[in-house]
Design a protein around this motif. Structure first.
Motif, PDB file in Angstrom:
ATOM      1  N   ASN A   1     -14.681   5.662   1.162  1.00 59.05           N
ATOM      2  CA  ASN A   1     -15.506   4.876   2.077  1.00 59.05           C
ATOM      3  C   ASN A   1     -16.057   3.640   1.391  1.00 59.05           C
ATOM      4  OD1 ASN A   1     -15.254   6.388   4.425  1.00 59.05           O
ATOM      5  ND2 ASN A   1     -16.739   7.894   3.689  1.00 59.05           N
ATOM      6  N   ALA A   2     -16.490   3.837   0.150  1.00 62.05           N
ATOM      7  CA  ALA A   2     -17.075   2.719  -0.578  1.00 62.05           C
ATOM      8  C   ALA A   2     -16.036   1.652  -0.843  1.00 62.05           C
ATOM      9  CB  ALA A   2     -17.664   3.207  -1.886  1.00 62.05           C
ATOM     10  N   GLY A   3     -14.775   2.055  -0.909  1.00 62.32           N
ATOM     11  CA  GLY A   3     -13.720   1.108  -1.229  1.00 62.32           C
ATOM     12  C   GLY A   3     -13.261   0.303  -0.032  1.00 62.32           C
ATOM     13  N   SER A   4     -13.841   0.573   1.127  1.00 60.12           N
ATOM     14  CA  SER A   4     -13.315  -0.042   2.337  1.00 60.12           C
ATOM     15  C   SER A   4     -13.530  -1.550   2.358  1.00 60.12           C
ATOM     16  CB  SER A   4     -13.971   0.590   3.555  1.00 60.12           C
ATOM     17  OG  SER A   4     -15.371   0.449   3.442  1.00 60.12           O
TER      18      SER A   4
ATOM     19  N   GLU B   1      -6.554  -7.002   6.203  1.00 64.53           N
ATOM     20  CA  GLU B   1      -7.959  -7.354   6.244  1.00 64.53           C
ATOM     21  C   GLU B   1      -8.802  -6.107   5.968  1.00 64.53           C
ATOM     22  OE1 GLU B   1      -7.728 -10.506   5.738  1.00 64.53           O
ATOM     23  OE2 GLU B   1      -9.399 -10.880   7.074  1.00 64.53           O
ATOM     24  N   PRO B   2      -9.921  -6.220   5.304  1.00 61.25           N
ATOM     25  CA  PRO B   2     -10.577  -7.443   4.847  1.00 61.25           C
ATOM     26  C   PRO B   2     -10.054  -7.964   3.506  1.00 61.25           C
ATOM     27  CG  PRO B   2     -11.886  -5.578   4.208  1.00 61.25           C
ATOM     28  CD  PRO B   2     -10.706  -5.023   4.946  1.00 61.25           C
ATOM     29  N   PHE B   3      -9.136  -7.204   2.894  1.00 56.60           N
ATOM     30  CA  PHE B   3      -8.766  -7.547   1.526  1.00 56.60           C
ATOM     31  C   PHE B   3      -8.147  -8.928   1.413  1.00 56.60           C
ATOM     32  CE2 PHE B   3      -8.721  -2.945   2.004  1.00 56.60           C
ATOM     33  CZ  PHE B   3      -9.679  -2.602   1.076  1.00 56.60           C
ATOM     34  N   GLY B   4      -7.317  -9.303   2.413  1.00 59.03           N
ATOM     35  CA  GLY B   4      -6.655 -10.595   2.363  1.00 59.03           C
ATOM     36  C   GLY B   4      -7.664 -11.721   2.255  1.00 59.03           C
ATOM     37  N   THR B   5      -8.618 -11.692   3.159  1.00 60.00           N
ATOM     38  CA  THR B   5      -9.634 -12.742   3.167  1.00 60.00           C
ATOM     39  C   THR B   5     -10.420 -12.750   1.860  1.00 60.00           C
ATOM     40  OG1 THR B   5      -9.825 -12.597   5.548  1.00 60.00           O
ATOM     41  CG2 THR B   5     -11.668 -13.584   4.364  1.00 60.00           C
ATOM     42  N   PHE B   6     -10.828 -11.562   1.427  1.00 62.99           N
ATOM     43  CA  PHE B   6     -11.632 -11.482   0.198  1.00 62.99           C
ATOM     44  C   PHE B   6     -10.862 -11.981  -1.011  1.00 62.99           C
ATOM     45  CE2 PHE B   6     -14.361  -7.785   1.950  1.00 62.99           C
ATOM     46  CZ  PHE B   6     -15.027  -8.692   2.760  1.00 62.99           C
TER      47      PHE B   6
ATOM     48  N   VAL C   1       6.284  -2.162  -5.233  1.00 58.43           N
ATOM     49  CA  VAL C   1       5.528  -1.139  -5.962  1.00 58.43           C
ATOM     50  C   VAL C   1       4.288  -0.808  -5.153  1.00 58.43           C
ATOM     51  CG1 VAL C   1       6.236  -1.603  -8.323  1.00 58.43           C
ATOM     52  CG2 VAL C   1       4.415  -2.944  -7.310  1.00 58.43           C
ATOM     53  N   GLU C   2       3.868   0.425  -5.296  1.00 59.91           N
ATOM     54  CA  GLU C   2       2.723   0.859  -4.511  1.00 59.91           C
ATOM     55  C   GLU C   2       1.419   0.675  -5.270  1.00 59.91           C
ATOM     56  OE1 GLU C   2       2.995   4.799  -3.061  1.00 59.91           O
ATOM     57  OE2 GLU C   2       4.711   4.376  -1.774  1.00 59.91           O
ATOM     58  N   PHE C   3       0.444   0.088  -4.604  1.00 54.09           N
ATOM     59  CA  PHE C   3      -0.921   0.066  -5.119  1.00 54.09           C
ATOM     60  C   PHE C   3      -1.875   0.220  -3.950  1.00 54.09           C
ATOM     61  CE2 PHE C   3       1.070  -2.126  -8.708  1.00 54.09           C
ATOM     62  CZ  PHE C   3       0.441  -1.504  -9.756  1.00 54.09           C
ATOM     63  N   PRO C   4      -2.983   0.872  -4.150  1.00 54.84           N
ATOM     64  CA  PRO C   4      -3.971   0.935  -3.073  1.00 54.84           C
ATOM     65  C   PRO C   4      -4.492  -0.478  -2.794  1.00 54.84           C
ATOM     66  CG  PRO C   4      -4.477   2.511  -4.820  1.00 54.84           C
ATOM     67  CD  PRO C   4      -3.387   1.633  -5.331  1.00 54.84           C
ATOM     68  N   PHE C   5      -4.866  -0.740  -1.539  1.00 52.44           N
ATOM     69  CA  PHE C   5      -5.373  -2.070  -1.179  1.00 52.44           C
ATOM     70  C   PHE C   5      -6.481  -2.553  -2.113  1.00 52.44           C
ATOM     71  CE2 PHE C   5      -3.719  -1.007   3.192  1.00 52.44           C
ATOM     72  CZ  PHE C   5      -2.689  -1.934   3.155  1.00 52.44           C
ATOM     73  N   PRO C   6      -7.463  -1.704  -2.414  1.00 54.36           N
ATOM     74  CA  PRO C   6      -8.580  -2.211  -3.234  1.00 54.36           C
ATOM     75  C   PRO C   6      -8.140  -2.698  -4.606  1.00 54.36           C
ATOM     76  CG  PRO C   6      -9.159  -0.118  -2.219  1.00 54.36           C
ATOM     77  CD  PRO C   6      -7.704  -0.325  -1.978  1.00 54.36           C
TER      78      PRO C   6
ATOM     79  N   ASN D   1       0.823  -1.197   0.000  1.00 53.33           N
ATOM     80  CA  ASN D   1       0.000   0.000   0.000  1.00 53.33           C
ATOM     81  C   ASN D   1       0.862   1.254   0.000  1.00 53.33           C
ATOM     82  OD1 ASN D   1      -2.356   1.574   0.303  1.00 53.33           O
ATOM     83  ND2 ASN D   1      -1.854   1.805   2.448  1.00 53.33           N
ATOM     84  N   THR D   2       1.869   1.264   0.857  1.00 50.04           N
ATOM     85  CA  THR D   2       2.750   2.423   0.961  1.00 50.04           C
ATOM     86  C   THR D   2       4.173   1.942   1.178  1.00 50.04           C
ATOM     87  OG1 THR D   2       0.969   3.369   2.268  1.00 50.04           O
ATOM     88  CG2 THR D   2       2.934   4.680   2.023  1.00 50.04           C
ATOM     89  N   LYS D   3       5.076   2.526   0.451  1.00 47.97           N
ATOM     90  CA  LYS D   3       6.469   2.170   0.656  1.00 47.97           C
ATOM     91  C   LYS D   3       7.012   2.922   1.869  1.00 47.97           C
ATOM     92  CE  LYS D   3       7.982   2.708  -3.723  1.00 47.97           C
ATOM     93  NZ  LYS D   3       8.955   2.567  -4.815  1.00 47.97           N
TER      94      LYS D   3
END
Ligand SMILES: Nc1ncnc2c1ncn2[C@@H]1O[C@H](COP(=O)(O)OP(=O)(O)OP(=O)(O)O)[C@@H](O)[C@H]1O
Ligand SMILES: Nc1ncnc2c1ncn2[C@@H]1O[C@H](COP(=O)(O)OP(=O)(O)OP(=O)(O)O)[C@@H](O)[C@H]1O
Ligand SMILES: [Mg+2]
Ligand SMILES: [Mg+2]
Lengths: 304, 289, 258, 259, 258
Positions: free
Chosen positions: D210-213, A178-183, A155-160, A127-129
């Motif tokens: 917020n929607a991206g959370s 989390e929650p991205f890992g699980t998803f 490299v940087e990317f937003p979590f979503p 997410n952030t270096k």
């Protein structure tokens, strides 16, 4: 009205009752949301307004300018800002610490990468270096006897976006939270090859709540009231059910999905020794030029 | 630079200075330089003083910024013109993408702009999409970029193009649409049509406006270069700038800002020099040269 | 060569509509030099633009060499009334004159030579490398004429082409046009406000009424050629025609309220 | 005339949508990463029913409009001064060219620090980013004024200010307006990007954060992009309408043979 | 009223330098109507622009009412040769004519009335609400004249002001200028290519040489007033003067190479 009363439950006079708190809509801030929902702040005579932050870094200028009184944020950002003299901070409450499953390194289902050792020379999306993510991964690499370069291997990317990054093969591995890992695990079968919450970085303090020293000094009773409310909220958050119940209310995570998440720890006390681990690790990985005495940054809760 | 050049380079006076001897020539250059730089010098001095007084870490004094710039980029060996390896990496990468993106955007923008400027009908079909497209913030399209482009140069060039093409496009459309009707009529009656009309009439007539668009987009390209390095990037001035900002290396962040400003100034100076050649007819008929 | 039948043109529509031309009939023979005179604002330029295919008249038909005019006919040249705006400011005078010659299979050298020759004919031998804004009004007008002459069109339309030049130059240009017409078999339609000029250069003079314009007079000029500025103008037939055109023009014009 | 134009525009939009849908459906772009446009459109329609979203959009639009208006005023005034005061214009050119390429992203923390109010912060960033196209177009347009027209004005004894006000500005106005339209797009991009990158309490970008959370938010992000595009389209249409009203002379002249 | 001494003007510098005016001496008395004739490109417009303070001549002095011209003298009006470009396309014709009247203490209503009156004088009673591009060339030229007339300047400079109008209108406009001059005591400098016109309207006719221009002839016109298009032109003195001016003009002009 309770909120206009300038006297908190503790009996002392609040210097400031209306406070702005910066937050991020992630699992980590569940206690703050619980405190809001259960009226814990109100009970202390605090009128709290929440402001969404996009990431940790802009909490600093917002605290400095007074747009925020207290802000959620990760310790790495807080400590490095303080150490570089950008701001004089006081941590007023612990916030969140890692636990099994909260901070992992994942690869695509069919990736040849099986272990951390295979990450040598690979590209990892974070997410952030120069922050907590890279630090945790570099610690994992070090445990496997190799080095990852802060500039070259990340490299940087937003979590979503990380799911897409992995799918499109734009990075060899990702470090989601989390929650991205699980998803991501559920939706594309991405594999966890390493859980960073082990060894030297087990139960690692991730984030907390900070105010400027100036604010903490000028508003000791307000800070204390905040701390009392957060203490109660943290205690409530120790019950997983409470956290799972609140998550759908302030994020777009559905209730059933929330139940499947890995949820980290919510320490009820603010402990300098524990946080010192963060500062020391930062120093070890070059994120701090000199050691930092975390004790100086703690606004100890008034012993009541 | 010749003396007459100094006298008429930037100011709008219609009267060239009378030629003089070498001594006056030197003095002329000095006076010219002073008349051009005094404001910048005054502002930098004021900035230094102000930042020293307010002592705000987000606003380091210029002297500190210069030190940071020196450490980052200009403390290399003499054999490399004192550029450090970082400088070569950062500048090389960023400038390569910048020019690639800008040139591509200009070519595409001018081409489409001319087509839309010439054909009302075509414009009716396509223009709504243009006004739609240019209002879309790049960060909302990250996932699309991830799917569509290779990380690194392709994705960054795509980002730059998608950001800087709009001023070129709109100014070109405007320039082409407002070509003096009588010029088009003259071309028409003498059978100057098709590609000839385009090359000899439409483009030159629209050139001042097109050039304004190109110049706007050159500044914008620097900005998008930074944006394009926000995600999925490892080197470059923007990457460094944002990294420094996030890790509170504020003098370094300012070093990035200042180097952008300097680059912008230099690019613009080159641009203006080229423009003066290309639009000589226009500038001199307007008494500007 | 040129056949105009029942031509009408109305600018704008609704309340602001202005009927400039109202049912105009005209035909010009191959090689003829037709002069058109008529009061200011009667629709002469409108007529000329219609012939050149630059505006689509709202009614009637125009045929050039038997082909209905939809777009600009081939082999046409126009000297516009607003000459200064019809020159291309981004080109040197030489390039301005040479530009149309790109359509005639000529290489650059031939084009420049032809342009230089035309410029010399209009007494601007040294102007080729200048830009239009560096020339005086009359010089610009002569460049516009040179551009049309160099092109050697089959049909040449000239809208008040000698309005900005001095008397002597005007006479010389009149003779030049006559000469070129003779040598290259052009058909020429020339709009002028100078009645003497119309009779001197024209094979025929057509007088238009004020707008909506129609033809109110159509005179054949039977003067012996080659014409000469002094003898022709002394010819009794010239004097008679000139008086007649004058009468026709006066007949259609209202006096100024002064 | 106007109706055919609208119809053509709609046809163009539909064709573009169909193309976008095809690109995803045919797998030219990975459909697992980017949802097809039909999904995104559906999502953007549902967004329109969300009061939080609408409140956010309203805040964004407000900041945008204020920022744009300020940018127009500042840029035109500065453009006029720089275009007509040589002793100031020469040295200030360096400053302008130095400032112009500095991205507002880099300035976000500074703006946060300087402006406590979130709206002011956003407005300041918009002002900064949006004034350059207007400024440059103003400078170019002022240079393009027909000298004969200026001379005509001067010959009646009008001073430089009157020449500026009655000749230079009206004659420059159409091209300045084009600059304003360029800037309107840039301003919208800047305000939404600033919200996305700095957060806040309300705004289109904040809504998207917020929607991206919950992850898997690609379609929301793209729906946000669609709304930004729609806003851009609407404002452009409004600006064009204003231009047509204000510069009738200009359009009448240039569209005589456009048919 | 107007004193010009040793005026020179050179365009450009170095190799491209062009000496347009070369030591010109001229004085115009209060209330006089001076006509200037001279070959195309000789420097007439340059002279006029210098008097109006629109260009700074490279040498010599110009004084208007005893004041050296540095910027545009007060109470001056100019009709430009390039009339179509001198009208403001963003204003209606009425606004164009009324604009200069802002310098005269007049409210909007008075200004519009004065504009309308001037437009009627040039036979454009219905043009006020139109835009310049909706008018024909000659009509635009008359608008430019109306604008100058409505302003009632003390000194009026006219550069080939009747070049684009028909013969009848031209005569009417000539008479209009004479009349206005009489009524409002204007001093007028009028550039024309029409020798008859110069003698008919002028109190004095000055002939310029080709560029670098100097004065080669300065004739006082002693014709009885008020002048009349028919009787004046039949006056033997008129015929004599006109021949003389013609000779002077011819003397300085090279014949066209044809
Ligand atoms: N801007 C300029 N730059 C260079 N040369 C110029 C410029 N303007 C005029 N000249 C030259 O100066 C000379 C005089 O020009 P001017 O316009 O005064 O002539 P004029 O007497 O008005 O001619 P005309 O009757 O054709 O209008 C011409 O030879 C012209 O080429
Ligand atoms: N674009 C236009 N829109 C509206 N009306 C126009 C337009 N162009 C010309 N007209 C009108 O049409 C009429 C004829 O114009 P045109 O230019 O053909 O006259 P003309 O005979 O050439 O006059 P002149 O001798 O003065 O040049 C005029 O009354 C004019 O007002
Ligand atoms: Mg006409
Ligand atoms: Mg002239």
């Amino acid at each position: 009205e309770e909120s206009t009363k300038a006297t908190a439950a503790g009996g002392s006079t609040l210097e400031k009752t209306k406070i702005n708190i910066g937050t991020i809509p992630v699992v980590d801030t569940a206690p703050l949301q619980i405190a809001m929902e259960k009226g814990l702040f109100k009970a202390e005579g605090l009128d709290v307004a929440l402001t969404t932050l996009a990431g940790g870094a802009e909490a600093i200028p917002k605290l400095k300018s007074g747009a925020l009184d207290i802000s959620f944020g990760n310790y790495v950002s807080f400590f490095s800002a303080d150490a570089k003299g950008v701001i004089d901070l006081k941590i007023v409450s612990d916030g969140f610490q890692s636990a099994k499953g909260t901070h992992t390194i994942m690869v695509a289902k069919d990736s040849p990468i099986q272990t951390v050792a295979d990450l040598k020379g690979k590209t990892i999306a974070v997410n952030t270096k120069r922050n907590i993510s890279t630090m945790l991964i570099r610690a994992a690499a070090k445990a496997n006897n190799f080095d990852l370069d802060e500039d070259k291997n990340f490299v940087e990317f937003p979590f979503p976006e990380m799911e897409g990054v992995l799918k499109a093969g734009k990075a060899d591995a990702i470090q989601p939270v989390e929650p991205f890992g699980t998803f991501i695990g559920q939706s594309i079968g991405a594999r966890v090859i390493w859980d960073t919450s082990q060894g030297p970085t087990a139960d690692f303090p991730i984030a907390g709540y900070a105010a400027t020293s100036e604010f903490a000094k000028a508003n000791p009773n307000t800070v204390a009231a905040f701390q009392r409310a957060m203490g109660k909220a943290m205690a409530l958050a120790a019950d997983r059910a409470n956290v799972v119940a609140i998550i759908p209310k302030y994020t777009t995570i559905k209730a059933d999905a929330a139940a499947s998440l890995a949820i980290g720890g919510f320490p009820t006390t603010l402990n300098a020794t524990r946080l010192q681990r963060v500062a020391d690790t930062m120093h070890e990985y070059g994120l701090l030029d000199e050691t930092l005495n975390v004790q100086d940054l703690i606004a100890a809760p008034s012993s009541k | 630079m010749s003396q007459a050049d100094t006298a008429t380079h930037d100011d709008t006076s219609r009267h060239a200075r009378p030629p003089g001897r070498a001594g006056t020539a030197v003095r002329g250059v000095l006076v010219g330089a002073f008349s051009r730089f005094w404001l910048a010098i005054v502002l930098i001095a004021a900035w230094e003083v102000a930042t020293r007084i307010i002592q705000e870490s987000y606003f380091p004094p210029p002297s500190k910024i210069v030190v940071a710039m020196h450490e980052l980029w200009f403390s290399g060996p003499a054999s490399r013109l004192f550029l450090t390896q970082d400088a070569l990496d950062d500048f090389g990468h960023s400038l390569y993408n910048l020019f690639g993106g800008w040139v591509l955007a200009c070519l595409v923008g001018v081409a489409i702009g001319i087509a839309l400027g010439l054909s009302r009908k075509l414009a009716d079909y396509i223009e709504p999409m243009i006004h739609f497209g240019r209002a879309i913030p790049p960060p909302t399209l990250i996932s699309f970029y991830i799917a569509a482009f290779q990380l690194g140069t392709p994705m960054q060039v795509a980002t730059i193009v998608s950001g800087v093409i709009w001023p070129v496009l709109l100014n070109t459309i405007d320039g082409v649409r407002t070509v003096e009707q009588l010029h088009l009529d003259s071309a028409e009656v003498f059978g100057v049509r098709g590609i000839r009309r385009l090359m000899w009439i439409v483009i030159p007539a629209a050139a001042p406006k097109i050039v304004a668009g190109l110049r706007i987009s050159l500044g914008l390209a620097l900005i998008l270069m930074i944006l394009s390095e926000l995600i999925g990037s490892t080197v470059g001035i923007g990457s460094l700038l944002i990294g420094a900002q996030r890790s509170f290396e504020l003098p370094q962040m300012w070093a990035g800002i200042v180097i952008l400003g300097v680059l912008g100034y230099l690019l613009n100076a080159v641009f203006v020099a080229v423009e003066k050649r290309a639009l000589r007819w226009h500038l001199s008929s307007r008494g500007a040269i | 060569m040129l056949e105009i039948a029942n031509l009408t043109h109305t600018y704008g529509s609704g309340e602001k509509a202005h009927r400039a031309i109202g049912g105009l009939e005209l035909s010009v023979a191959e090689g003829e030099l037709l002069c058109i005179v008529g009061p200011s604002g009667c629709g002469k330029s409108t007529l000329l633009r219609s012939i050149a295919g630059l505006i689509k008249p709202t009614g009637g038909t125009i045929e050039v060499s038997g082909v209905p005019v939809r777009q600009t006919p081939d082999n046409l040249a126009v000297v516009f009334q607003d000459y200064s705006r019809s020159l291309f400011p981004w080109m040197s005078v030489g390039d301005n004159v040479a530009l149309p010659l790109r359509r005639r299979n000529m290489d650059r050298k031939q084009r420049m030579a032809a342009a230089q020759e035309a410029l010399e004919q209009v007494d601007l031998p040294a102007a080729a490398s200048k830009y239009p804004f560096e020339l005086s009004g009359g010089m610009q007008q002569r460049v516009a004429i040179a551009r049309a002459l160099a092109y050697r069109p089959a049909l040449m339309l000239m809208d008040e082409p000698f309005g900005s030049v001095d008397a002597q130059t005007r006479e010389d240009l009149e003779d030049l046009v006559l000469q070129v017409r003779e040598r290259h078999q052009m058909t020429i339609v020339l709009i002028t406000h100078d009645i003497d000029e119309s009779v001197y250069v024209g094979d025929r003079v057509v007088v238009l009424s004020k707008s909506p314009s129609r033809v109110v007079g159509d005179l054949r000029v039977n003067l012996p050629g080659p014409r000469n500025q002094i003898t022709t103008r002394e010819n009794p037939e010239f004097v008679r025609l000139r008086a007649e055109v004058g009468r026709l023009v006066r007949g259609v014009e209202p006096a100024l309220a002064s | 005339m106007n109706r055919t134009r609208v119809i053509r525009g709609v046809i163009g939009v539909c064709a573009a949508m169909a193309l976008a849908e095809m690109v995803v459906r045919l797998g030219i772009v990975d459909s697992e990463v980017v949802p097809p446009i039909s999904v995104v459109l559906l999502r953007s329609v549902t967004l329109a029913g969300d009061p939080v979203f609408l409140a956010g959009v309203a805040d964004t639009v407000l900041a945008w409009l204020v920022g744009l208006v300020l940018a127009v005023v500042v840029a035109v005034v500065v453009g006029v001064v720089l275009g007509s005061v040589p002793w100031l214009s020469t040295p200030s050119r360096i400053v302008v060219e130095f400032l112009r390429p500095i991205p507002s992203v880099a300035l976000i923390p500074l703006a946060i620090l300087l402006f406590t109010s979130e709206t002011e912060m956003k407005i300041s960033l918009i002002l900064y980013a949006a004034c350059w196209p207007i400024l440059l177009n103003t400078l170019y347009a002022l240079q393009d004024v027909d000298p004969v027209a200026k001379d005509a004005m001067r010959s009646f004894g009008f001073g430089p200010l009157a020449v500026l006000w009655r000749v230079s500005l009206p004659s420059a106005a159409p091209f300045v307006a084009t600059g304003v339209r360029v800037s309107a797009g840039i301003a919208l991009v800047v305000v939404v990007s600033a919200e996305l990158l700095s957060g806040g309490s309300s705004g289109l970008g904040v809504f998207l954060i917020n929607a991206g959370s919950s992850g898997g938010n690609t379609d929301v992000m793209l729906a946000g992009a669609i709304w930004a595009g729609v806003l851009g389209l609407i404002v452009n249409a409004l600006l064009v309408r204003v231009e047509r009203g204000a510069f009738r002379w200009h359009f009448a002249r240039t569209e005589r043979t456009a048919a």
